[in-house]
Design a protein around this motif. Structure first.
Motif, PDB file in Angstrom:
ATOM      1  N   PRO A 118     -79.761  59.324 -50.983  1.00 57.01           N
ATOM      2  CA  PRO A 118     -79.944  58.076 -51.759  1.00 57.01           C
ATOM      3  C   PRO A 118     -78.698  57.754 -52.551  1.00 57.01           C
ATOM      4  CG  PRO A 118     -81.798  59.582 -52.041  1.00 57.01           C
ATOM      5  CD  PRO A 118     -80.710  60.350 -51.350  1.00 57.01           C
ATOM      6  N   VAL A 122     -77.182  55.244 -55.631  1.00 58.38           N
ATOM      7  CA  VAL A 122     -77.273  54.268 -56.714  1.00 58.38           C
ATOM      8  C   VAL A 122     -75.982  54.389 -57.491  1.00 58.38           C
ATOM      9  CG1 VAL A 122     -79.775  54.395 -56.907  1.00 58.38           C
ATOM     10  CG2 VAL A 122     -78.382  55.914 -58.276  1.00 58.38           C
ATOM     11  N   GLN A 135     -91.102  54.465 -48.846  1.00 54.29           N
ATOM     12  CA  GLN A 135     -90.231  54.090 -49.957  1.00 54.29           C
ATOM     13  C   GLN A 135     -89.122  55.123 -50.141  1.00 54.29           C
ATOM     14  OE1 GLN A 135     -91.740  54.283 -54.137  1.00 54.29           O
ATOM     15  NE2 GLN A 135     -91.641  52.060 -54.042  1.00 54.29           N
ATOM     16  N   ALA A 137     -86.521  54.863 -47.482  1.00 53.93           N
ATOM     17  CA  ALA A 137     -85.668  53.693 -47.667  1.00 53.93           C
ATOM     18  C   ALA A 137     -84.761  53.810 -48.885  1.00 53.93           C
ATOM     19  CB  ALA A 137     -86.536  52.433 -47.784  1.00 53.93           C
ATOM     20  N   GLY A 138     -84.848  54.921 -49.636  1.00 50.86           N
ATOM     21  CA  GLY A 138     -84.005  55.101 -50.815  1.00 50.86           C
ATOM     22  C   GLY A 138     -84.477  54.342 -52.028  1.00 50.86           C
ATOM     23  N   ARG A 139     -85.761  53.978 -52.053  1.00 48.42           N
ATOM     24  CA  ARG A 139     -86.317  53.252 -53.187  1.00 48.42           C
ATOM     25  C   ARG A 139     -87.325  54.140 -53.912  1.00 48.42           C
ATOM     26  NH1 ARG A 139     -87.346  49.537 -49.077  1.00 48.42           N
ATOM     27  NH2 ARG A 139     -89.576  49.763 -49.497  1.00 48.42           N
ATOM     28  N   GLY A 140     -87.710  53.700 -55.107  1.00 48.20           N
ATOM     29  CA  GLY A 140     -88.719  54.417 -55.866  1.00 48.20           C
ATOM     30  C   GLY A 140     -88.127  55.433 -56.817  1.00 48.20           C
ATOM     31  N   ARG A 161     -84.446  57.437 -56.669  1.00 48.65           N
ATOM     32  CA  ARG A 161     -83.525  57.096 -57.745  1.00 48.65           C
ATOM     33  C   ARG A 161     -83.078  58.340 -58.505  1.00 48.65           C
ATOM     34  NH1 ARG A 161     -80.535  52.670 -59.960  1.00 48.65           N
ATOM     35  NH2 ARG A 161     -79.812  53.482 -61.956  1.00 48.65           N
TER      36      ARG A 161
END
Length: 703
Positions: free
Chosen positions: A224, A226, A340, A343-346, A350
């Motif tokens: 992931p 960010v 999620q 997909a690298g979300r949540g 994070r």
């Protein structure tokens, strides 16, 4: 749910086969359902058809809402595509939809394109969808052109939708048969033998399976991203000092079995690290309870000066449990969380990105209802254990230095509670946490269903063996079995594991019975307020480091606290020793204010006290006392020292400025009375800035 692992399913069946009732049972546990009716309005004179429709309506719970698409057949695709991830839709049925599609009122129309649009909408939807359709391919070919057009169009629609759905079921005489399983069986395995080696163990994941089966690929490792600075590698770039351990060759060919001899952490490095902490330049009580982090890291790294964990990987286990174990769980929520994370979300992705950790989403085998029968069969348990072992081995080969274990399956908490009840002798209500709805409200009814499910499962298995693999088969299920394999594999490769949540702790209880060394490689950051975690931690001897009661999801809680653990290790490794223990002293060597006496007298630090005429000269110091000679405010002068350097002595006066008279000079005057004189101290005495009592110029005490 009756079947786990799917997000969209097509239910086929003949007339009066029970397909609608079966489809309704698949969504019975959903809090709300949108029932999509596709048939056109019935002929008012057709009472038999009206009776059928009334029977359908009577079966629907009051919480369901009905939506009709008979006016426009293209609207069905729009309804499915626009549904949200928290919604559940039941479409009944595609036969009525095709009837409206072929209605002359909608002609001319491209029927093939409309069917393609419907399949694309099913494939792209994030909602939980169940579609019902008649199976007409087994009947005779109709004798009329309209009948043939209907069967051809419905057959094409069934094929397109079945290809788009995750699972397909055929209901015959009320008995469902799964034509397209949601989670196809994957023959996972690890080598049945490992060759002993000297030093580091050879990787076993690349050895061929003696049975001839090919090793299945492991899940993708995600990274992931960010806006965050990744964790820096260690300065020297070296790995563990301690070698890994080769697995013993067992005569039966099995590797994972009770009584395994796996490595233990270094028994000396941990206590030495704690002892070293006592010598560091730390104020107050130091690190407090977080000293255990340093001790754990030192023991698992094999050095009294451990370094912060750099290579971290999160394993998110996704495996749903059917039956009452999943009561109250939002339908499709676990699958949504897994998608999620991929997909690298949540929250989990994070936090993994913020910590510089990689993320691996693992699909565990789905588990059957434990209140009715075993969750898995024996072969599936063996495969799941070995699959988890392979995950840990692959992580160690990739340079991972810390594993974080998490789970997101529906019903996982109840299954973990059942394992704890069977292994620790607890009662189900004491280890099952509260059930919360999607709105955050407490669902006591679902909690009671879970309690009853665990109770019934324990009653069903009351005469069954309580071996580790038997507990996994009867109660634990796929995710707990994979997690136990991960703990065993990580122990064999000397990789520590952060536990977080009921699934990880239940796996720890099972792994303990297979290899007692596994629990010594586990660290529990926070209990999260969960009763099952508290009980298992007490049995395993794992004291939670924190009491934050985080509820971010299993795995995310540990990641949230990981920066704190790294900071503690960095602080313990970089601080010097206290000066009392041989550390550097950065204190100044002298203080001209008199707050601290210098240890070595120098002319530069002497206080000018003597004055002759207009010339000021520095006074000398007494080497025995480090006090200025002739300074009345700081002590007595040496009676044998004579006058100070550069000072003209008065032949009729005693020592200038001396508080105690020379013993050979006699009394200072006829009225002076002898007084007791304090002995000269052997070392430096207290200093004062007080001017003291007024002195007589002749050197005698006034008054």
């Amino acid at each position: 749910m009756s079947v786990d692992g799917w997000n969209t399913v097509l239910v086929l069946g003949g007339i009066r086969s029970g397909k609608s009732e079966f489809a309704e049972s698949l969504v019975a546990e959903a809090p709300t359902v949108r029932y999509v009716a596709t048939s056109a309005a019935a002929d008012p004179d057709d009472t038999e058809w009206a009776t059928r429709l009334a029977a359908h309506r009577a079966r629907r719970p009051g919480s369901w809402t009905t939506e009709e698409t008979a006016g426009d057949p293209r609207r069905l695709a729009d309804v499915l595509a626009s549904a949200g991830p928290n919604e559940t839709l039941l479409v009944d049925d595609l036969g009525g939809w095709v009837t409206v599609l072929l209605d002359p009122a909608h002609q001319p129309a491209d029927d093939v394109a409309t069917i393609t649009e419907l399949a694309d909408a099913v494939r792209a939807s994030e909602a939980r969808i169940v579609l019902v359709s008649p199976e007409v391919g087994l009947s005779l070919v109709p004798t009329t052109p309209l009948g043939r057009a209907f069967t051809d169009a419905l057959g094409a629609a069934n094929r397109a939708v079945a290809d788009a759905c995750d699972a397909v079921a055929l209901v015959v005489a009320g008995q469902p048969v799964w034509l397209k399983p949601a989670t196809p069986a994957r023959p996972v395995d690890v080598p049945t033998q490992a060759t002993p080696t000297t030093g580091a163990a050879a990787p076993t994941s690349g050895v061929a399976d003696p049975t001839g089966g090919a090793q299945p690929p492991l899940p993708d490792v995600l990274t992931p991203t960010v806006p965050a600075a990744p964790a820096a590698p260690t300065a020297d770039g070296t790995g563990w000092a301690a070698p890994t351990m080769a697995l013993p060759v067992v005569a039966t060919g099995l590797v994972i079995q009770p009584g395994m001899e796996l490595p233990m952490p270094d028994e000396y490095a941990g206590p030495q690290a704690v002892q070293r902490l006592g010598t560091l330049d730390l104020p107050g009580a130091g690190l407090g309870v977080l000293e255990r982090v340093v001790e754990f890291a030192a023991a698992t790294q094999g050095t009294p000066t451990p370094t912060p964990w750099t290579g971290v990987r999160v394993l998110l286990l996704h495996g749903d449990h059917a039956g009452g174990a999943a009561a109250g769980a939002p339908v499709g929520e676990s699958a949504r969380l897994a998608r999620q994370a991929r997909a690298g979300r949540g929250a989990l992705a994070r936090l993994a990105a913020e910590s510089g950790a990689s993320l691996q989403v693992v699909d565990a085998p789905p588990s059957a209802p434990i209140e009715h029968g075993p969750a898995l069969d024996a072969d599936a348990v063996e495969a799941a254990l070995r699959y988890g072992w392979r995950l840990a081995e692959e992580a160690a080969e990739a340079g991972v230095r810390l594993l974080v274990l998490g789970a997101c399956g529906a019903g996982a908490e109840a299954a973990a509670a059942a394992v704890l009840v069977a292994t620790a002798g607890a009662e189900a209500p004491t280890v099952l946490g509260r059930v919360h709805t999607a709105d955050g409200e407490i669902d006591d009814a679902a909690w009671m269903v879970r309690c009853a499910t665990v109770r019934d499962a324990l009653h069903r298995t009351r005469r069954s063996p309580r071996d580790a693999k038997d507990i996994l088969a009867e109660l634990g299920g796929g995710d707990v079995a994979v997690a136990a394999g991960v703990l065993l594999g990580a122990t064999a490769r000397r990789v520590p594991v952060l536990l977080d949540g009921p699934v990880g702790l239940a796996a720890g209880m099972v792994a303990r019975d297979l290899a007692g060394q596994a629990r010594h490689w586990c660290l529990l950051v926070d209990h999260g307020g969960h009763p099952a975690v508290r009980l298992a931690a007490d049995v395993l001897g794992l004291t939670p480091l924190l009491d934050l009661r985080l509820d971010l999801g299993e795995g995310a809680n540990a990641l949230a606290a990981l920066p704190l653990l790294r900071s503690v290790l960095a602080l313990a490794g970089s601080l010097p020793a206290h000066p009392h223990h041989g550390g550097p002293d950065d204190e100044p060597t002298g203080d001209p204010t008199g707050d601290a006496a210098p240890t070595t007298p120098t002319a530069a630090t002497a206080t000018p006290t003597g004055e002759v005429g207009a010339t000021t000269v520095p006074a000398t110091t007494d080497r025995a006392t480090d006090l200025p000679a002739g300074d009345a405010a700081t002590g007595a002068a040496d009676p044998d020292a004579g006058p100070a350097v550069g000072e003209v002595a008065d032949p009729d006066a005693g020592p200038a400025g001396a508080e105690v008279a020379d013993p050979d000079a006699g009394p200072a005057g006829p009225d002076a009375t002898p007084e007791f004189a304090e002995p000269v101290p052997a070392g430096p005495g207290p200093t004062t800035t007080d001017a003291g009592p007024e002195r007589d110029p002749s050197g005698r005490r006034a008054g």
